[in-house]
Enzyme design. Structure first.
Site, short mmCIF file in Angstrom:
data_model
loop_
_atom_site.label_atom_id
_atom_site.label_comp_id
_atom_site.label_asym_id
_atom_site.label_seq_id
_atom_site.Cartn_x
_atom_site.Cartn_y
_atom_site.Cartn_z
N TYR A 422 0.83 -1.22 0.00
CA TYR A 422 0.00 0.00 0.00
C TYR A 422 0.86 1.26 0.00
CZ TYR A 422 -2.08 3.68 3.04
OH TYR A 422 -2.45 4.86 3.62
N TYR A 425 2.90 1.44 -3.26
CA TYR A 425 1.96 1.68 -4.37
C TYR A 425 1.60 3.16 -4.46
CZ TYR A 425 -2.60 0.78 -6.81
OH TYR A 425 -3.67 0.77 -7.66
N CYS A 426 1.28 3.75 -3.31
CA CYS A 426 0.93 5.17 -3.29
C CYS A 426 2.15 6.04 -3.58
CB CYS A 426 0.32 5.54 -1.94
SG CYS A 426 -1.27 4.75 -1.61
N GLU A 427 3.29 5.69 -3.02
CA GLU A 427 4.52 6.44 -3.29
C GLU A 427 4.81 6.47 -4.78
OE1 GLU A 427 9.31 5.95 -2.66
OE2 GLU A 427 7.99 5.05 -1.16
N GLY A 429 2.68 6.16 -7.20
CA GLY A 429 1.68 6.98 -7.87
C GLY A 429 2.03 8.45 -7.86
#
Length: 444
Positions: A422, A425-427, A429
């Protein structure tokens, strides 16, 4: 860095090594029911294998099969490494569940990466082209849809928030900065230190306070201001508004765990008379007693949980509760309008395992919601997406450094891998420009 600039920068190479050992940890099928069984490896798995091979052939990715067999081109000694431990499971899950299966196969240990954010970033840069265009036309038939029980009505909204924010206050305290602020920091060009150093932890704290001050400035919060905060977190913004600026704050949360700790922290700071923490939905609140509305309304990264259907309700509530001459400031994660339209009905891995319900808006979608039912208009915008990548990298490093303490709270290795994925994944993005974050100021 904007997308075009990222494309001109030095390429990010990814090496993929395919091996076949067993899982290194036990998976509790009752705790993780959808991870306990591997989908049948049929036609969809073969199609997933083919699409994956085509995708990496057009990326700066090097794929190595068992025994070092080359499966793709590109890559060099700078490459991050993705290792498929159980390729049959990987392709079965991706074939059956698409990107949800991609994440689930990481949760189960079917694949690993030495630099997870770099691996995910390599795919994120070309996410729109990973699936062949003829197959993209069938996307509506293939991808999962948001379940009705995650719709953001007042009842579901509480359940959605509880599933994430009521996990454990102790968990969040272990990897957030000392203010316990769970949103993008605003570094403002401050240089980065070592990712796991005391310097970087201090830099994160300073940047979080800078972010809070920035949004309080945008909303015009000063001595005696009557402030409404939609989304309390653990009280950091309310405490800074009351303690540093002398404001009176009503702050709303749907998380019982957050409310309890926020009240404890507020009392310890001696700010109980200036701050009221309410367990309430934004749709349930009226103006302050004896006043036409709040002088300022602030909301930091709460709109993402609202859901597209309720964005007009959210902004209508802000308009209804804002006093004449007042300002509202909202910090929101954003994505491009085209990408939002393409994905707004999609049920994602993030929905399933991290943040149920909701949707990341685009700025044009926010402006449309404003025009639909309010007198509010966007008057100021501050973008700082690169700062979110740095914030997430620091959180991820702190989460890993404190994993023994997190594990002692009762979280298992699948949770460890879930949250590692998580955060990375966000980093990825934000680092690739797929996602952004903005402070948006509204006035009538």
């Amino acid at each position: 860095m904007h997308f075009a600039a990222a494309e001109r920068a030095a390429p990010h190479y990814v090496a993929v090594t395919v091996v076949e050992p067993g899982s290194a940890f036990a998976l509790d099928p009752q705790r993780w029911p959808d991870l306990g069984q591997v989908p049948p490896a049929g036609v969809t798995a073969r199609l997933a294998r083919r699409i994956f091979a085509q995708a990496v052939a057009h990326l700066p990715v090097r794929v190595l099969g068992p025994g070092g067999r080359r499966l793709g081109g590109g890559g060099d000694e700078r490459s991050a490494t993705m290792t498929l431990h159980r390729p049959h499971e990987f392709f079965a899950r991706v074939g059956a569940h698409g990107l949800i299966g991609f994440g689930e196969s990481y949760q189960t240990g079917a694949w690993d990466a030495d630099d997870l954010a770099a691996v995910l970033g390599a795919f994120a840069r070309r996410v729109a082209d990973l699936v062949p265009r003829p197959l993209q036309k069938l996307r509506g038939l293939y991808v999962a849809r948001l379940p009705s029980e995650e719709d953001g009505d007042p009842v579901n909204a509480r359940r959605n928030i509880e599933r994430h924010y009521d996990l454990s206050n102790d968990l969040f305290e272990l990897f957030l900065d000392e203010s316990m602020t769970y949103s993008s920091a605003l570094y403002g060009g401050a240089p980065a230190g070592g990712d796991e150093s005391d310097d970087e932890a201090r830099a994160l704290h300073r940047a979080q306070l800078r972010k809070i001050d920035s949004i309080l400035d945008a909303a015009g919060v000063r001595e005696g201001s009557n402030v409404l905060e939609i989304g309390s977190g653990w009280g950091a913004l309310a405490m800074r508004a009351a303690g540093e600026r002398g404001a009176h704050v009503t702050t709303l949360t749907l998380s019982k765990e957050q409310k309890a700790l926020a009240q404890e922290r507020i009392a310890a700071a001696g700010l109980g008379e200036r701050i009221e923490v309410r367990l309430a939905d934004y749709r349930e609140v009226g103006p302050p007693r004896g006043a036409p509305g709040y002088d300022a309304i602030v909301s930091v990264e709460m709109i993402e949980a609202v859901g597209e259907r309720y964005w007009p309700d959210y902004f209508e509530s802000i308009d209804r509760l804002l006093a004449p001459g007042g300002r509202a400031a909202v910090q929101s994660i954003t994505m491009s309008h085209q990408r939002m339209l393409a994905t707004r009905r999609t049920y994602t891995w993030i929905h399933k395992y991290i943040f149920p319900g909701g949707l990341i808006p685009s700025v044009p979608a926010i402006e449309q919601a404003l025009r639909a039912r309010t007198r509010l208009r966007l008057v100021r915008r501050l973008d700082f997406g690169e700062d979110y990548a740095r914030t997430l990298r620091t959180w991820r490093n702190r989460f890993e450094a404190h994993w023994p303490a997190v594990s002692a709270l009762g979280f298992d290795e699948v949770f460890h891998r879930t949250w590692r994925f998580y955060l990375a994944y966000c980093e990825a993005g934000f680092a690739t420009g797929y996602l952004g974050v903005s402070q948006l100021t509204f006035a009538r």
